[in-house]
Design an enzyme around this catalytic site. Structure first.
Site, mmCIF file in Angstrom:
data_model
loop_
_atom_site.group_PDB
_atom_site.id
_atom_site.type_symbol
_atom_site.label_atom_id
_atom_site.label_comp_id
_atom_site.label_asym_id
_atom_site.label_seq_id
_atom_site.Cartn_x
_atom_site.Cartn_y
_atom_site.Cartn_z
ATOM 1 N N CYS A 46 0.832 -1.203 0.000
ATOM 2 C CA CYS A 46 0.000 0.000 0.000
ATOM 3 C C CYS A 46 0.867 1.254 0.000
ATOM 4 O O CYS A 46 2.088 1.180 0.083
ATOM 5 C CB CYS A 46 -0.891 0.013 1.226
ATOM 6 S SG CYS A 46 0.077 0.023 2.742
ATOM 7 N N ASP A 48 4.426 -31.358 3.106
ATOM 8 C CA ASP A 48 5.633 -31.786 3.799
ATOM 9 C C ASP A 48 5.561 -31.126 5.174
ATOM 10 O O ASP A 48 4.798 -30.193 5.381
ATOM 11 C CB ASP A 48 6.848 -31.292 3.004
ATOM 12 C CG ASP A 48 8.118 -31.373 3.806
ATOM 13 O OD1 ASP A 48 8.370 -32.441 4.363
ATOM 14 O OD2 ASP A 48 8.837 -30.369 3.880
ATOM 15 N N ASP A 69 11.740 -33.429 -0.887
ATOM 16 C CA ASP A 69 10.421 -33.246 -1.497
ATOM 17 C C ASP A 69 10.514 -33.044 -3.001
ATOM 18 O O ASP A 69 9.505 -33.087 -3.692
ATOM 19 C CB ASP A 69 9.729 -31.996 -0.922
ATOM 20 C CG ASP A 69 9.625 -32.039 0.564
ATOM 21 O OD1 ASP A 69 9.277 -33.108 1.074
ATOM 22 O OD2 ASP A 69 9.904 -31.018 1.209
ATOM 23 N N ASP A 112 9.391 -28.145 0.692
ATOM 24 C CA ASP A 112 10.515 -27.225 0.571
ATOM 25 C C ASP A 112 11.862 -27.906 0.481
ATOM 26 O O ASP A 112 12.833 -27.303 0.058
ATOM 27 C CB ASP A 112 10.534 -26.268 1.763
ATOM 28 C CG ASP A 112 11.132 -26.913 2.984
ATOM 29 O OD1 ASP A 112 10.780 -28.079 3.241
ATOM 30 O OD2 ASP A 112 11.954 -26.286 3.661
ATOM 31 N N CYS A 171 2.948 1.654 3.085
ATOM 32 C CA CYS A 171 4.134 0.793 3.083
ATOM 33 C C CYS A 171 5.276 1.493 2.356
ATOM 34 O O CYS A 171 6.421 1.460 2.795
ATOM 35 C CB CYS A 171 3.855 -0.515 2.347
ATOM 36 S SG CYS A 171 2.554 -1.485 3.050
#
Lengths: 52, 726
Positions: free
Chosen positions: B46, B450, B629, B625, B49
């Site tokens: 925004c 995971d 995996d 991650d 920010c």
């Protein structure tokens, strides 16, 4: 209908100016961050004077 | 050695500049980029920010300026060379923003932006001439006659022909490439329609005819270029962000040669070399420990959350993280032979096994291209026969058919929907890396998670602190403060006040030892402290004869519960498959309400489980991650990995979760389903238009006005439909 002889070149010229402005903006990277520019207008920073 | 990933300030940093025509400009660009630090900020969203981040960074010493790019979610900081990236990241964290460093050298700014700007320029030209030609065409449609009409046609031609030649190039080029390869892509009918419409109109104008399609040719170019540009934008954003993420890890190894330490790229390490790995460092090679003792974190490879002891003789694999003490490792396999690479081979196999998914647009194009050509040619042949050889009239009809059937829905509607959807997801912190990922995500009915690093952050949290007397806790905290082991750090952070313990030493690989009130106290592994090991993650404190166990649970990733609930409420089956020990997996599964869980799964078993589910006809979304995996990520129908994942996992996955929060995954599934529905609706809309308009064109009643109306109406309807995405 002779007025067309003036109006058509005029309309083309005006359109051409718009196109040139678009090119200028593109070359100056004005379209890099459209979302940011849309938000930046809402901030109060530099409201009273331009950014140095 | 200061290995700051910063760009060179010299213009010669770009060797390719010499061959590029605008070398000077590029050199100037890369010089301007020197001394710049690029940070990815998944959390900015925004106007406030922007000011917080820019103001916060600018107030740091040595920072000249900072500029946030909200579209790409990144900030570019112009700072003096002395400013460290870590300082900036820390400052941003204090302001409440997650930040990751990006490799400025790899920023594909010049390349992708040139393409984008090129398309935008052509789009601008097409738009300009569309407006002007339309102005003249309206005059003709409303009744300009004879000389006036001819003049208007000639002016239109003067605007439209150069426009088509310039702006239509992207289509002509790819159509030519398709023809050369013997294919009939989408761009062949597009190019044919544009060229045929322009040349027919030019001929008609020269003959003083009534109908010219200049407006149609230019409008077609404009609408399709708009689609092309949207498509490019979505892809460019995803590609550049993915590339920069991939550049985060620079594989280097500290090699001991001739008694000195040398920092070498991993590719230069050979078998038999001695490699030193500092605490906190990642193993660059496979090997056997020759010196030192420590603990290694294998979670990225196996999913185990509990660190494993490593001393002389222990076999370690590339990708593991050294935790407590320095280790010297004799290399047994490096580069292509290392376990990291074997894992990558597993991925390659899984990927080749993945059925090649054809997107909705491709499937539609396969039917569309031959159909349109046949229809147009059929119209030509039929009218040749009916009129007894009037070529001019027959070509006019077939051009009208091509123009009216031109694939605005395929060329504009699909990119519009995909852009709207990926923009929405990008704002939520999801990066769509693959073009068809959304469509595949929409079909998912089973989700496999995971555990370590995905549902949890891989950050332990003490769970039974309150069960211990204050005194015991204080001793444990005092010992824990001396170590950088993850369990010790978690304990020190959560434990409260510390007791006075003297003579503290860390015994790498075992724990911490000290003297308290004349007694020896130890905090560390069960065997070393004389405690009975539990089946959950724990560290043990020995106080004289008594021993106390501090148990830990991995901290949940924020939004994990919300994501699991959202997916379950959408009727999807949620599974948890982890390589970790049973106790830890069971706890987490209970916390999240997942009934279907598996512990202690090896990487190949994970991939096999995904493959089995797929064979049963399920469409699997894999979220993971670690290296363990990766094969499963590649084998799944669609896959998501967090930004903290290893390179290999991120490369194998279709969607990357940029922030820490996991809740957007639930939204992603919903938005994907909605987007696919919109795409199908758009196809339906454009088919409807064609059903109405094509017969009109075939019988020769399609005036340029009708063509213009049909085209713009269908284009606008499908674009508006795309924007309905919520």
């Amino acid at each position: 209908m002779t007025i067309l002889g003036i109006l058509i070149p005029v309309s083309l010229l005006l359109g051409g100016i718009g196109l040139a402005a678009f090119f200028w903006a593109l070359k100056n990277r004005q379209y890099e961050d459209p979302q940011g520019d849309a938000s930046r207008i809402l901030t109060k920073d530099w409201d009273d004077r331009p950014k140095p | 050695m200061t290995a700051l990933p910063r760009m060179d300030t010299t213009p010669s940093a770009c060797p390719a500049c010499a061959v590029v025509p605008s070398a000077q400009r590029l050199a100037a660009l890369s010089a301007a980029a020197g001394g710049r630090i690029m940070l990815s900020l998944p959390g900015v969203h925004c106007a406030a920010c922007i000011s917080t981040v820019e103001g916060g960074l600018a107030s740091l010493p040595g920072v000249r300026s900072a500029r946030v790019n909200l579209t790409l979610r990144r900030v570019s900081v112009d700072a003096e060379p002395a400013v460290l990236t870590e300082t900036l990241i820390l400052a941003l964290n204090r302001l409440g923003y997650e930040a990751h460093e990006l490799d400025a050298g790899l920023l594909s700014a010049t390349e992708t932006d040139r393409q984008g700007r090129d398309l935008l320029m052509r789009l601008g030209v097409a738009g300009f001439s569309m407006m002007n030609v339309m102005l003249l065409s309206v005059a003709v449609w409303s009744g300009a006659e004879d000389a006036t009409r001819d003049m208007f046609h000639w002016i239109s031609a003067a605007i439209a022909i150069p426009t088509v030649i310039f702006a239509g190039q992207p289509f002509f080029r790819s159509a030519w490439a398709a023809l050369k390869a013997g294919r009939l892509g989408m761009d062949v009918p597009i190019s044919l329609a544009i060229i045929l419409a322009s040349s027919i109109s030019l001929y008609e104008t020269a003959k003083g005819g009534h109908h010219a399609y200049f407006d149609a040719a230019v409008m077609l170019t404009f609408f399709l270029l708009a689609g092309r540009y949207l498509d490019h934008r979505t892809r460019a954003v995803a590609r550049s962000a993915a590339e920069e993420l991939a550049a985060l890890e620079v594989p280097r190894a500290i090699v001991l040669r001739d008694g000195t330490e040398q920092v070498l790229p991993v590719s230069a390490v050979s078998v038999g070399d001695l490699v030193r790995v500092r605490p906190g460092g990642r193993m660059p090679v496979d090997g056997i420990v020759t010196e030192g003792s420590s603990e290694v974190d294998r979670s990225l490879l196996t999913g185990e959350s509990l660190p494993v002891y490593a001393g002389p003789g222990t076999v370690i694999s590339a990708g593991e993280v050294n935790l407590t003490g320095p280790l010297t490792v004799r290399v047994s396999a490096a580069g292509k032979d290392s376990s990291l690479h074997r894992m990558a081979d597993l991925v390659a196999i899984a990927e080749s096994a993945r059925t090649r998914y054809t997107s909705l647009a491709d499937r539609a194009a396969r039917l569309y291209s031959p159909g349109v050509h046949l229809l147009s040619f059929g119209a030509f042949a039929a009218w040749m026969w009916i009129t007894g050889g009037d070529v001019r009239f027959a070509i006019n009809i077939s051009a009208a058919v091509l123009i009216i059937t031109c694939p605005c829905a395929l060329g504009l509607a699909v990119p519009a929907v995909v852009t709207a959807a990926s923009g929405k997801l990008f704002r939520k912190g999801l990066l769509i890396k693959h073009g068809t990922a959304l469509e595949r995500l929409a079909e998912v009915d089973t989700v496999v998670f995971d555990k370590t690093g995905t549902l949890t952050l891989g950050m332990p949290e003490p769970t039974n602190l309150q069960d211990h007397p204050i005194e015991v806790r204080a001793v444990a905290v005092a010992l824990a403060r001396a170590s950088s082991h993850p369990l010790a750090m978690a304990l020190a952070a959560a434990g409260g006040g510390a007791a006075e313990v003297s003579g503290i030493v860390e015994v790498p690989g075992y724990g911490i030892e000290g003297q308290w009130r004349g007694r020896r106290v130890r905090l560390g592994r069960a065997g070393w402290t004389g405690a009975k090991p539990l089946d959950v993650t724990a560290t043990y404190l020995s106080l004289g004869a008594a021993s106390h166990a501090f148990t830990f649970a991995d901290r949940l990733r924020p939004g994990a519960e919300a994501a699991v609930q959202a997916l379950a409420s959408q009727g999807k089956k949620v599974l948890l498959i982890s390589g970790d020990a049973e106790g830890a997996v069971r706890d987490l599964a209970q916390r999240l309400g997942i009934t279907n869980w598996t512990a202690g799964a090896l990487p190949a078993e994970k991939a096999a489980a995904v493959a089995r589910l797929s064979a049963q006809g399920h469409r699997v979304l894999m979220v993971g991650d670690g290296l363990n995996d990766t094969a499963a990520l590649a084998a799944a129908h669609v896959s998501i990995s967090p930004a903290s994942a290893l390179d290999a996992a991120r490369v194998a996955s279709d969607i990357v979760l940029l922030g820490q929060d996991m809740a957007p995954i639930g939204d992603a599934a919903r938005i994907a389903a909605q987007a696919t529905r919109r795409i199908k609706e758009n196809f339906a809309i454009s088919i409807l238009y064609n059903v109405v308009a094509v017969p009109v064109a075939l019988v020769g009643l399609a005036t340029p006005l009708a063509a213009a109306l049909a085209m713009s109406l269908s284009s606008i309807t499908v674009s508006l439909n795309a924007l309905r995405l919520k």
